[in-house]
Design an enzyme around this catalytic site. Sequence first.
Site, PDB file in Angstrom:
ATOM      1  N   LYS A 125      56.938  33.057  73.289  1.00  0.00           N
ATOM      2  CA  LYS A 125      57.834  34.100  72.758  1.00  0.00           C
ATOM      3  C   LYS A 125      57.011  35.250  72.158  1.00  0.00           C
ATOM      4  O   LYS A 125      57.267  36.420  72.441  1.00  0.00           O
ATOM      5  CB  LYS A 125      58.774  33.483  71.699  1.00  0.00           C
ATOM      6  CG  LYS A 125      59.642  34.475  70.975  1.00  0.00           C
ATOM      7  CD  LYS A 125      60.606  35.211  71.899  1.00  0.00           C
ATOM      8  CE  LYS A 125      61.195  36.418  71.208  1.00  0.00           C
ATOM      9  NZ  LYS A 125      62.075  37.205  72.048  1.00  0.00           N
TER      10      LYS A 125
ATOM     11  N   CYS B  82      61.730  43.411  66.095  1.00  0.00           N
ATOM     12  CA  CYS B  82      60.845  42.328  66.539  1.00  0.00           C
ATOM     13  C   CYS B  82      59.477  42.717  67.055  1.00  0.00           C
ATOM     14  O   CYS B  82      58.508  42.034  66.732  1.00  0.00           O
ATOM     15  CB  CYS B  82      61.566  41.485  67.569  1.00  0.00           C
ATOM     16  SG  CYS B  82      62.932  40.591  66.824  1.00  0.00           S
TER      17      CYS B  82
ATOM     18  N   GLU C  78      64.625  33.014  72.016  1.00  0.00           N
ATOM     19  CA  GLU C  78      65.624  33.873  72.656  1.00  0.00           C
ATOM     20  C   GLU C  78      64.949  35.135  73.182  1.00  0.00           C
ATOM     21  O   GLU C  78      64.164  35.747  72.482  1.00  0.00           O
ATOM     22  CB  GLU C  78      66.711  34.227  71.628  1.00  0.00           C
ATOM     23  CG  GLU C  78      67.845  35.027  72.201  1.00  0.00           C
ATOM     24  CD  GLU C  78      68.373  34.399  73.492  1.00  0.00           C
ATOM     25  OE1 GLU C  78      68.797  33.242  73.458  1.00  0.00           O
ATOM     26  OE2 GLU C  78      68.339  35.071  74.539  1.00  0.00           O
TER      27      GLU C  78
HETATM   28  N1  LIG Z   1      67.398  40.835  67.124  1.00  0.00           N
HETATM   29  C1  LIG Z   1      67.010  40.461  68.320  1.00  0.00           C
HETATM   30  O1  LIG Z   1      67.295  41.104  69.313  1.00  0.00           O
HETATM   31  C2  LIG Z   1      66.203  39.215  68.515  1.00  0.00           C
HETATM   32  C3  LIG Z   1      65.756  38.465  67.436  1.00  0.00           C
HETATM   33  N2  LIG Z   1      65.032  37.320  67.626  1.00  0.00           N
HETATM   34  C4  LIG Z   1      64.619  36.496  66.487  1.00  0.00           C
HETATM   35  O2  LIG Z   1      65.786  35.805  66.006  1.00  0.00           O
HETATM   36  C5  LIG Z   1      65.718  35.627  64.586  1.00  0.00           C
HETATM   37  C6  LIG Z   1      66.969  36.213  63.951  1.00  0.00           C
HETATM   38  O3  LIG Z   1      67.006  37.591  64.219  1.00  0.00           O
HETATM   39  P1  LIG Z   1      68.313  38.456  63.968  1.00  0.00           P
HETATM   40  O4  LIG Z   1      69.497  37.703  64.464  1.00  0.00           O
HETATM   41  O5  LIG Z   1      68.030  39.796  64.502  1.00  0.00           O
HETATM   42  O6  LIG Z   1      68.340  38.474  62.367  1.00  0.00           O
HETATM   43  P2  LIG Z   1      69.556  38.918  61.418  1.00  0.00           P
HETATM   44  O7  LIG Z   1      68.930  39.376  60.160  1.00  0.00           O
HETATM   45  O8  LIG Z   1      70.478  39.820  62.155  1.00  0.00           O
HETATM   46  O9  LIG Z   1      70.348  37.551  61.151  1.00  0.00           O
HETATM   47  C7  LIG Z   1      69.849  36.494  60.424  1.00  0.00           C
HETATM   48  C8  LIG Z   1      70.981  35.909  59.586  1.00  0.00           C
HETATM   49  O10 LIG Z   1      70.539  34.689  58.981  1.00  0.00           O
HETATM   50  C9  LIG Z   1      71.176  34.569  57.727  1.00  0.00           C
HETATM   51  N3  LIG Z   1      70.463  33.591  56.897  1.00  0.00           N
HETATM   52  C10 LIG Z   1      69.208  33.678  56.382  1.00  0.00           C
HETATM   53  N4  LIG Z   1      68.902  32.563  55.699  1.00  0.00           N
HETATM   54  C11 LIG Z   1      69.977  31.741  55.772  1.00  0.00           C
HETATM   55  C12 LIG Z   1      70.258  30.435  55.277  1.00  0.00           C
HETATM   56  N5  LIG Z   1      69.337  29.742  54.594  1.00  0.00           N
HETATM   57  N6  LIG Z   1      71.478  29.908  55.530  1.00  0.00           N
HETATM   58  C13 LIG Z   1      72.396  30.596  56.247  1.00  0.00           C
HETATM   59  N7  LIG Z   1      72.179  31.830  56.739  1.00  0.00           N
HETATM   60  C14 LIG Z   1      70.977  32.393  56.516  1.00  0.00           C
HETATM   61  C15 LIG Z   1      71.156  35.966  57.176  1.00  0.00           C
HETATM   62  O11 LIG Z   1      72.136  36.130  56.173  1.00  0.00           O
HETATM   63  C16 LIG Z   1      71.441  36.793  58.437  1.00  0.00           C
HETATM   64  O12 LIG Z   1      72.813  37.084  58.594  1.00  0.00           O
HETATM   65  C17 LIG Z   1      64.414  36.293  64.154  1.00  0.00           C
HETATM   66  O13 LIG Z   1      63.409  35.303  64.098  1.00  0.00           O
HETATM   67  C18 LIG Z   1      64.115  37.258  65.289  1.00  0.00           C
HETATM   68  O14 LIG Z   1      62.729  37.486  65.436  1.00  0.00           O
HETATM   69  C19 LIG Z   1      64.751  36.866  68.875  1.00  0.00           C
HETATM   70  C20 LIG Z   1      65.189  37.547  69.984  1.00  0.00           C
HETATM   71  C21 LIG Z   1      65.941  38.765  69.896  1.00  0.00           C
HETATM   72  O1  LIG Z   2      62.452  39.371  70.339  1.00  0.00           O
HETATM   73  C1  LIG Z   2      63.238  40.310  70.350  1.00  0.00           C
HETATM   74  O2  LIG Z   2      63.785  40.760  69.363  1.00  0.00           O
HETATM   75  C2  LIG Z   2      63.530  41.039  71.613  1.00  0.00           C
HETATM   76  O3  LIG Z   2      62.696  42.226  71.592  1.00  0.00           O
HETATM   77  C3  LIG Z   2      62.896  43.107  72.685  1.00  0.00           C
HETATM   78  O4  LIG Z   2      64.248  43.534  72.732  1.00  0.00           O
HETATM   79  P1  LIG Z   2      64.792  44.750  71.825  1.00  0.00           P
HETATM   80  O5  LIG Z   2      63.808  45.067  70.770  1.00  0.00           O
HETATM   81  O6  LIG Z   2      66.166  44.376  71.423  1.00  0.00           O
HETATM   82  O7  LIG Z   2      64.930  45.977  72.831  1.00  0.00           O
HETATM   83  P2  LIG Z   2      63.942  46.569  73.962  1.00  0.00           P
HETATM   84  O8  LIG Z   2      64.754  46.964  75.115  1.00  0.00           O
HETATM   85  O9  LIG Z   2      62.792  45.688  74.219  1.00  0.00           O
HETATM   86  O10 LIG Z   2      63.424  47.909  73.265  1.00  0.00           O
HETATM   87  C4  LIG Z   2      62.544  47.876  72.163  1.00  0.00           C
HETATM   88  C5  LIG Z   2      62.084  49.289  71.840  1.00  0.00           C
HETATM   89  O11 LIG Z   2      61.218  49.785  72.853  1.00  0.00           O
HETATM   90  C6  LIG Z   2      61.677  51.031  73.332  1.00  0.00           C
HETATM   91  N1  LIG Z   2      61.312  51.150  74.764  1.00  0.00           N
HETATM   92  C7  LIG Z   2      61.666  50.176  75.648  1.00  0.00           C
HETATM   93  C8  LIG Z   2      61.296  50.268  76.975  1.00  0.00           C
HETATM   94  C9  LIG Z   2      60.547  51.360  77.410  1.00  0.00           C
HETATM   95  O12 LIG Z   2      60.172  51.495  78.609  1.00  0.00           O
HETATM   96  N2  LIG Z   2      60.196  52.317  76.514  1.00  0.00           N
HETATM   97  C10 LIG Z   2      60.558  52.234  75.192  1.00  0.00           C
HETATM   98  O13 LIG Z   2      60.201  53.122  74.400  1.00  0.00           O
HETATM   99  C11 LIG Z   2      63.172  50.998  73.093  1.00  0.00           C
HETATM  100  O14 LIG Z   2      63.720  52.282  73.048  1.00  0.00           O
HETATM  101  C12 LIG Z   2      63.230  50.289  71.751  1.00  0.00           C
HETATM  102  O15 LIG Z   2      62.969  51.194  70.701  1.00  0.00           O
HETATM  103  C13 LIG Z   2      62.609  42.354  73.991  1.00  0.00           C
HETATM  104  O16 LIG Z   2      62.878  43.224  75.096  1.00  0.00           O
HETATM  105  C14 LIG Z   2      63.469  41.100  74.096  1.00  0.00           C
HETATM  106  O17 LIG Z   2      63.119  40.372  75.267  1.00  0.00           O
HETATM  107  C15 LIG Z   2      63.239  40.233  72.864  1.00  0.00           C
HETATM  108  O18 LIG Z   2      64.069  39.087  72.897  1.00  0.00           O
END
Ligand SMILES: NC(=O)C1=CN([C@@H]2O[C@H](COP(=O)(O)OP(=O)(O)OC[C@H]3O[C@@H](n4cnc5c(N)ncnc54)[C@H](O)[C@@H]3O)[C@@H](O)[C@H]2O)C=CC1
Ligand SMILES: O=C(O)[C@H]1O[C@H](OP(=O)(O)OP(=O)(O)OC[C@H]2O[C@@H](n3ccc(=O)[nH]c3=O)[C@H](O)[C@@H]2O)[C@H](O)[C@@H](O)[C@@H]1O
Length: 463
Positions: free
Chosen positions: A221, A277, A162
């Site tokens: 990713k 992340c 994602e």
């Molecule tokens: N937060 C973001 O913007 C992004 C995160 N990712 C990736 O996506 C993954 C998830 O990230 P988040 O959604 O931020 O994490 P999160 O911590 O918000 O959500 C994960 C959820 O999974 C649940 N969980 C864990 N083990 C479980 C199990 N065995 N059965 C059922 N539920 C379970 C937890 O209770 C929690 O609610 C990570 O690998 C992260 O690196 C990728 C892109 C964007």
């Molecule tokens: O794998 C993930 O979790 C995600 O991580 C980032 O998304 P996110 O961390 O949600 O937000 P960003 O907009 O990337 O910002 C990350 C941090 O960098 C900072 N930032 C961003 C851009 C910039 O120009 N300068 C800067 O300091 C933001 O303030 C923030 O603290 C990536 O942008 C997503 O594509 C990815 O899916």
Amino acid sequence: MKITKICCIGAGYVGGPTMAVIAQKCPHIKVTVVDLNEQRIKDWNDPNTDNIPIYEPGLSEVVAEARGRNLFFSTDVDMAIDEAEVVFISVNTPTKTYGKGKGMAADLKYIELCARQIARVSKNNKIVVEKSTLPVRTAEAIKSILDNTGNGVQFQILSNPEFLAEGTAVTDLLSPDRILIGGDSTPGGDVAINALVDVYANWVSRDKILTTNVWSSELSKLTANAFLAQRISSINAMSEVCEKTGADVNEVARAIGMDSRIGAKFLKASVGFGGSCFQKDILNLVYIAKSYGLNEVADYWEQVIIMNDYQKRRFSNKIVQTLYNTVADKKITFLGWAFKKDTNDTRESAAIYVADDLINEQAKISVYDPKVPKNKILSDLDYLGTRNSSENIDAILTFEDPYEACSEAHAIAILTEWDEFTKYDWQRIYDSMKKPAFVFDGRNILNAKELKSIGFIYNAIGS
Ligand SMILES: NC(=O)C1=CN([C@@H]2O[C@H](COP(=O)(O)OP(=O)(O)OC[C@H]3O[C@@H](n4cnc5c(N)ncnc54)[C@H](O)[C@@H]3O)[C@@H](O)[C@H]2O)C=CC1
Ligand SMILES: O=C(O)[C@H]1O[C@H](OP(=O)(O)OP(=O)(O)OC[C@H]2O[C@@H](n3ccc(=O)[nH]c3=O)[C@H](O)[C@@H]2O)[C@H](O)[C@@H](O)[C@@H]1O
């Protein structure tokens, strides 16, 4: 193969919004999001969709449209796995805090638990989709668990990372730059890939749906996040050069960003990147490189994190130095605690580290953030383990009103780029502060000219 039922394990920042959008765009597919965390599921089911556990612009409307129709949130993990043809794994993959790879490698224990549960429950063939961000070759481990502990049914493993960013999750999901799907180049792999392509093709044009082998998808990713974070560390490195030379980092960013080979995005100098992340994924990449003996590659990427830690520390040091080398018992007001605007997520927010440094210098921190509650701020500080909770409670005050937060402050530090901060009555804030009144703009969002003309001593990043 036509998909009619999807299960997503993990109702967090990725699972919740991603599945809500799939459900909205595919009314013919039943989407069930499951989690072990009962409170989280209860909040997703709150009758008032403004109370769902994740704040993202536009998300409550999407949930309101699909929930109860073809979108469901539940704690019954087994049932949701059993009935689905496709199971997304969207659980957390934090940095390991123990054992081999501590502080670097991704902790895959939650992934393994999911794989074992899917294997145990499944009575018919399934597609298992890695939505979590994972080290390259994790699909191999998942496959081994599924095949060795399952009931003889066939599993196809796909990688579908994602790329949404928090704060813009809904628009990112509705109009993604690309969808990436990695799978096996076998007849069974092709069927699985095509089935998932068909789901996304309900709203994403097919030329934006990229299919690759599994390892390329997993590694892409980590690579994307490393490149994005690297740009921020690069511009932050230049911000210090700007401060020493009289150049202005905003002007430099604009000048280089107009080069179409460089591009204008992700060049905003700041107090340092946060979020759950970037740091985790780069550390994971560093660990993978080291484990293959690629020490130069590992050192190269680790420097992105070293620079980011330095930028956060440099900001707190600057506050102390500018306030006559002492902040003891001074009120320093933080505007913003979230790691970026338009989210209530605070994981790895720069604010936490800057506050920690200043509390070590015995400052009294006041915080106003439009979306982050007091208990979250305190638990973020407790998590660092620098001091005990009662000491953190003594060092931090939180406010629901920004003007109250700023009243009598020696200095204001902008930690998050919330739009509302630019619209405040800064004369009123100035009048209520101790003099000289300092502003440290960690996001370069305020109008420097206006603030200086009011009388503030205004400090930006990189100028
Ligand atoms: N937060 C973001 O913007 C992004 C995160 N990712 C990736 O996506 C993954 C998830 O990230 P988040 O959604 O931020 O994490 P999160 O911590 O918000 O959500 C994960 C959820 O999974 C649940 N969980 C864990 N083990 C479980 C199990 N065995 N059965 C059922 N539920 C379970 C937890 O209770 C929690 O609610 C990570 O690998 C992260 O690196 C990728 C892109 C964007
Ligand atoms: O794998 C993930 O979790 C995600 O991580 C980032 O998304 P996110 O961390 O949600 O937000 P960003 O907009 O990337 O910002 C990350 C941090 O960098 C900072 N930032 C961003 C851009 C910039 O120009 N300068 C800067 O300091 C933001 O303030 C923030 O603290 C990536 O942008 C997503 O594509 C990815 O899916």
